[in-house]
Design a protein around this motif. Structure first.
Motif, PDB file in Angstrom:
ATOM      1  N   VAL A  48       1.209  -0.959   0.192  1.00  0.00           N
ATOM      2  CA  VAL A  48      -0.046  -0.100  -0.036  1.00  0.00           C
ATOM      3  C   VAL A  48       0.972   1.080  -0.049  1.00  0.00           C
ATOM      4  O   VAL A  48       2.209   1.359   0.782  1.00  0.00           O
ATOM      5  CB  VAL A  48      -0.787   0.167   1.220  1.00  0.00           C
ATOM      6  N   PRO A  49       1.022   2.220  -0.792  1.00  0.00           N
ATOM      7  CA  PRO A  49       1.247   3.641  -0.308  1.00  0.00           C
ATOM      8  C   PRO A  49       1.266   3.683   0.245  1.00  0.00           C
ATOM      9  O   PRO A  49       0.508   4.129   0.955  1.00  0.00           O
ATOM     10  CB  PRO A  49       0.671   4.238  -1.289  1.00  0.00           C
ATOM     11  N   MET A  50       2.954   4.713   0.973  1.00  0.00           N
ATOM     12  CA  MET A  50       3.294   5.734   1.849  1.00  0.00           C
ATOM     13  C   MET A  50       2.177   6.254   2.435  1.00  0.00           C
ATOM     14  O   MET A  50       1.709   7.346   3.350  1.00  0.00           O
ATOM     15  CB  MET A  50       4.665   5.642   2.174  1.00  0.00           C
ATOM     16  N   ALA A  51       1.555   7.224   1.413  1.00  0.00           N
ATOM     17  CA  ALA A  51       0.968   8.867   1.198  1.00  0.00           C
ATOM     18  C   ALA A  51      -0.270   7.812   1.603  1.00  0.00           C
ATOM     19  O   ALA A  51      -0.708   9.019   2.325  1.00  0.00           O
ATOM     20  CB  ALA A  51       0.743   9.413  -0.794  1.00  0.00           C
ATOM     21  N   THR A  52      -1.040   7.031   1.305  1.00  0.00           N
ATOM     22  CA  THR A  52      -2.086   6.777   1.758  1.00  0.00           C
ATOM     23  C   THR A  52      -2.140   6.495   3.106  1.00  0.00           C
ATOM     24  O   THR A  52      -3.015   6.646   4.466  1.00  0.00           O
ATOM     25  CB  THR A  52      -2.879   4.643   0.817  1.00  0.00           C
ATOM     26  N   ILE A  53      -0.863   5.822   3.589  1.00  0.00           N
ATOM     27  CA  ILE A  53      -0.998   5.017   5.486  1.00  0.00           C
ATOM     28  C   ILE A  53      -0.826   6.313   5.714  1.00  0.00           C
ATOM     29  O   ILE A  53      -1.231   7.316   6.765  1.00  0.00           O
ATOM     30  CB  ILE A  53      -0.007   4.654   5.435  1.00  0.00           C
ATOM     31  N   ALA A  54       0.489   7.805   5.363  1.00  0.00           N
ATOM     32  CA  ALA A  54       0.447   9.215   5.950  1.00  0.00           C
ATOM     33  C   ALA A  54      -1.607   9.600   5.746  1.00  0.00           C
ATOM     34  O   ALA A  54      -1.872   9.629   6.907  1.00  0.00           O
ATOM     35  CB  ALA A  54       1.017   9.703   5.405  1.00  0.00           C
ATOM     36  N   ARG A  55      -2.302   9.636   4.961  1.00  0.00           N
ATOM     37  CA  ARG A  55      -3.180  10.142   4.375  1.00  0.00           C
ATOM     38  C   ARG A  55      -4.552   9.454   6.437  1.00  0.00           C
ATOM     39  O   ARG A  55      -5.310  10.053   6.300  1.00  0.00           O
ATOM     40  CB  ARG A  55      -3.935   9.841   3.067  1.00  0.00           C
ATOM     41  N   ARG A  56      -4.319   8.288   6.110  1.00  0.00           N
ATOM     42  CA  ARG A  56      -5.316   7.479   6.878  1.00  0.00           C
ATOM     43  C   ARG A  56      -4.479   8.067   8.352  1.00  0.00           C
ATOM     44  O   ARG A  56      -5.863   8.341   9.363  1.00  0.00           O
ATOM     45  CB  ARG A  56      -5.200   6.051   6.358  1.00  0.00           C
ATOM     46  N   ARG A  67       9.441   9.321  10.968  1.00  0.00           N
ATOM     47  CA  ARG A  67       9.603   8.621  12.272  1.00  0.00           C
ATOM     48  C   ARG A  67       9.899   6.969  11.387  1.00  0.00           C
ATOM     49  O   ARG A  67      10.558   6.621  11.900  1.00  0.00           O
ATOM     50  CB  ARG A  67       8.366   8.703  12.414  1.00  0.00           C
ATOM     51  N   PHE A  68       9.790   7.291  10.160  1.00  0.00           N
ATOM     52  CA  PHE A  68       9.779   6.291   9.732  1.00  0.00           C
ATOM     53  C   PHE A  68      10.622   5.949   8.379  1.00  0.00           C
ATOM     54  O   PHE A  68       9.538   6.039   7.225  1.00  0.00           O
ATOM     55  CB  PHE A  68       8.414   4.680   9.193  1.00  0.00           C
ATOM     56  N   PRO A  69      11.389   6.109   7.683  1.00  0.00           N
ATOM     57  CA  PRO A  69      12.213   6.669   6.714  1.00  0.00           C
ATOM     58  C   PRO A  69      12.031   5.579   5.173  1.00  0.00           C
ATOM     59  O   PRO A  69      12.574   5.931   4.213  1.00  0.00           O
ATOM     60  CB  PRO A  69      14.208   6.822   6.434  1.00  0.00           C
ATOM     61  N   THR A  70      11.752   4.389   5.071  1.00  0.00           N
ATOM     62  CA  THR A  70      11.635   3.043   4.830  1.00  0.00           C
ATOM     63  C   THR A  70      10.289   2.309   4.897  1.00  0.00           C
ATOM     64  O   THR A  70       9.680   2.790   5.461  1.00  0.00           O
ATOM     65  CB  THR A  70      12.799   2.253   4.944  1.00  0.00           C
ATOM     66  N   ARG A  71       9.625   1.371   3.731  1.00  0.00           N
ATOM     67  CA  ARG A  71       8.575   0.889   4.160  1.00  0.00           C
ATOM     68  C   ARG A  71       8.334  -0.207   4.948  1.00  0.00           C
ATOM     69  O   ARG A  71       8.622  -0.596   5.979  1.00  0.00           O
ATOM     70  CB  ARG A  71       8.386   0.171   3.180  1.00  0.00           C
TER      71      ARG A  71
END
Length: 227
Positions: A48-56, A67-71
């Motif tokens: 899942v895209p990191m941007a989607t996680i940020a938005r959620r 906080r989490f520089p990589t997946r």
């Protein structure tokens, strides 16, 4: 099964012990990111895209990456409890002086845990290029699995042509029979019982030779004797 293993999939799926010095707002952001990541990993997979996680999570992408520089760093933290529990399963197996029992219980326990937390299995078997933390945790578990296999073969209880990479086939096969939550535990137990019968050496009927092992996940490890 030890109590700490039976709780392999906790309600939240993460621990917040790595941030004792964070300000309250930063700690809150971190918690929301981990909660959102776990929810999305479960519903949409590890890619899942990191941007989607940020938005959620309701934070900016830059905040997430601070906080989490990589997946891989995020996956490792989200599944930190599960990595620890899986490592404990391996440690318990290596402490068992009955090599076949150790092998059998390892398969039974890991496959049972899949019925409760499928996404962790995907993380363990995936080939995510890694942060040191992710690779270190996974390699420790893989090397432990390999030693459990080696000991069972040395004791004459596991067929000689079993390869450590066959464990990934077991976990993938088990993943395929646990789609229905209601029947998953029973289906998993029966599948594992059938597989263990086929893996055991010294049965009355000689075992037919196996095809060559498939290079899946755990197959990155050195081959065990006879594999």
């Amino acid at each position: 099964m030890p109590a700490h293993v039976s709780q392999i999939a906790s309600a939240t799926g993460f621990r917040d012990t790595g941030s004792p010095g964070l300000r309250s707002d930063a700690a809150s952001n971190r918690r929301r990111v981990l909660e959102a990541a776990r929810t999305l990993f479960v519903s949409r997979g590890l890619d899942v895209p990191m941007a989607t996680i940020a938005r959620r999570a309701g934070v900016g992408v830059a905040t997430l990456y601070r906080r989490f520089p990589t997946r891989e760093a995020l996956v490792t933290e989200v599944f930190s409890d599960e990595f620890a529990a899986c490592a404990t399963i391996v440690d318990d197996a290596l402490a068992d002086d009955d090599a076949w029992r150790a092998f059998r219980r390892t398969l039974e326990t890991v496959c049972a845990s899949q019925t409760r937390d499928r996404e962790f299995n995907d993380a363990l078997l995936s080939s995510l290029p890694g942060t040191v933390g992710f690779e270190r945790e996974r390699l420790r578990i893989e090397e432990g699995f390999a030693e459990v296999v080696r000991r069972a073969k040395a004791a004459g209880r596991l067929r000689e042509d079993f390869d450590v990479s066959d464990l990934s086939l077991v976990f993938l096969a088990n993943r395929g029979v646990i789609g229905d939550v209601a029947t998953a535990p029973a289906a998993s137990r029966r599948l594992v019982a059938h597989l263990l019968r086929s893996f055991e050496a010294g049965r009355a009927e000689p075992a037919r030779p196996l095809p060559p092992p498939a290079p899946l996940g755990l197959g990155r490890l050195p081959r065990t004797s006879g594999g």
